[in-house]
Scaffold this motif. Sequence first.
Motif, short mmCIF file in Angstrom:
data_model
loop_
_atom_site.label_atom_id
_atom_site.label_comp_id
_atom_site.label_asym_id
_atom_site.label_seq_id
_atom_site.Cartn_x
_atom_site.Cartn_y
_atom_site.Cartn_z
N GLU A 102 31.34 37.96 34.19
CA GLU A 102 31.56 38.92 34.76
C GLU A 102 31.91 38.79 36.43
O GLU A 102 32.73 39.19 36.86
CB GLU A 102 30.95 40.43 34.80
CG GLU A 102 30.97 41.03 33.45
CD GLU A 102 29.93 42.12 32.93
OE1 GLU A 102 29.35 42.36 33.94
OE2 GLU A 102 30.07 42.25 31.94
N MET A 105 35.18 37.40 36.44
CA MET A 105 36.36 38.34 36.35
C MET A 105 36.60 39.28 37.49
O MET A 105 37.84 39.42 37.98
CB MET A 105 36.05 39.29 35.19
CG MET A 105 35.76 38.60 33.87
SD MET A 105 37.58 38.10 33.08
CE MET A 105 38.17 39.57 32.81
N ASN A 106 35.39 39.37 38.36
CA ASN A 106 35.53 40.13 39.76
C ASN A 106 36.19 39.19 40.81
O ASN A 106 36.90 39.74 41.35
CB ASN A 106 34.11 40.48 39.96
CG ASN A 106 33.46 41.72 39.17
OD1 ASN A 106 34.14 42.46 38.75
ND2 ASN A 106 32.16 41.79 39.26
N TYR A 107 36.03 37.76 40.75
CA TYR A 107 36.56 36.95 41.60
C TYR A 107 38.23 37.14 41.27
O TYR A 107 38.95 37.35 42.43
CB TYR A 107 36.29 35.73 41.47
CG TYR A 107 37.22 34.67 42.06
CD1 TYR A 107 36.64 34.55 43.48
CD2 TYR A 107 37.82 33.70 41.50
CE1 TYR A 107 37.57 33.56 44.20
CE2 TYR A 107 38.29 32.92 42.29
CZ TYR A 107 38.50 32.77 43.50
OH TYR A 107 39.20 31.93 44.16
N CYS A 108 38.56 37.15 40.03
CA CYS A 108 39.96 37.32 39.74
C CYS A 108 40.26 38.61 40.16
O CYS A 108 41.66 38.55 40.65
CB CYS A 108 40.18 37.00 38.05
SG CYS A 108 39.59 35.38 37.53
N ARG A 109 39.84 39.58 40.16
CA ARG A 109 40.33 40.98 40.63
C ARG A 109 40.39 41.02 42.15
O ARG A 109 41.41 41.21 42.54
CB ARG A 109 39.35 41.99 40.28
CG ARG A 109 39.44 42.29 38.80
CD ARG A 109 38.77 43.81 38.46
NE ARG A 109 37.40 43.60 38.11
CZ ARG A 109 37.05 43.17 36.80
NH1 ARG A 109 37.81 42.98 35.87
NH2 ARG A 109 35.72 42.94 36.65
N SER A 110 39.61 40.00 42.84
CA SER A 110 39.60 40.03 44.22
C SER A 110 40.64 39.34 44.80
O SER A 110 41.31 39.62 45.66
CB SER A 110 38.07 39.63 45.16
OG SER A 110 38.32 38.14 44.57
N GLU A 111 41.23 38.39 43.74
CA GLU A 111 42.39 37.45 44.17
C GLU A 111 43.75 37.98 43.55
O GLU A 111 44.71 37.68 43.65
CB GLU A 111 42.21 36.17 43.52
CG GLU A 111 41.07 35.39 44.20
CD GLU A 111 41.34 34.80 45.26
OE1 GLU A 111 42.58 34.15 45.64
OE2 GLU A 111 40.64 34.92 46.12
N GLU A 112 43.62 39.35 42.93
CA GLU A 112 44.74 40.09 42.32
C GLU A 112 45.52 39.35 41.35
O GLU A 112 46.81 39.22 41.61
CB GLU A 112 45.66 40.54 43.59
CG GLU A 112 44.65 41.44 44.41
CD GLU A 112 45.57 42.17 45.70
OE1 GLU A 112 46.47 41.95 45.80
OE2 GLU A 112 44.99 42.94 46.43
N THR A 114 47.43 38.21 37.92
CA THR A 114 48.06 39.28 37.11
C THR A 114 47.58 38.69 35.54
O THR A 114 48.27 39.43 34.70
CB THR A 114 49.43 39.22 37.39
OG1 THR A 114 50.13 37.83 37.28
CG2 THR A 114 50.04 39.97 38.59
#
Length: 152
Positions: A102, A105-112, A114
């Motif tokens: 997770e 996954m949060n890191y990926c969200r912070s990098e926006e 797609t």
Amino acid sequence: MPIREIEPQDIPVITIFETEISMISFGEDAITDPLFHTKKLEKALRYEREGMLVLDVDGEVSGWMWITPRKNSVTKETYANFKSFYIAESCRGTAFVDELFEAGMNYCRSEEVTQIVGKVHVSNLPMRLLYKKYGFKPTHLTMELFPNGPQD
């Protein structure tokens, strides 16, 4: 939360993790030379540190996740490549597995990003199940043939 960015002193333990990942993923073709993995990690530490996550349990490196954001050369969209994921045997089957995943996954969200891409060897059922748990779908299958005889 016991998740943090990699530190230089983590590299010896993570080198062992990377060697084990290589053996799981590539069998006899695995790169098991610790120096190779150490150099790869030292180089990446300079450029990819934010996506190099360590699970630190009571001062001991117990897990590892390496994510690299990339730009699609055609669409220019940002995607993430899950390069490595490893949990020490002492933490397998615990909540630490999900905490580390997770965090990635949060890191990926912070990098926006797609899209998130994770490759896994067909025989690595625990990782395939973890990907499935988080909604990943299989998209490619590599087929191999050794025309000069079977390769075990």
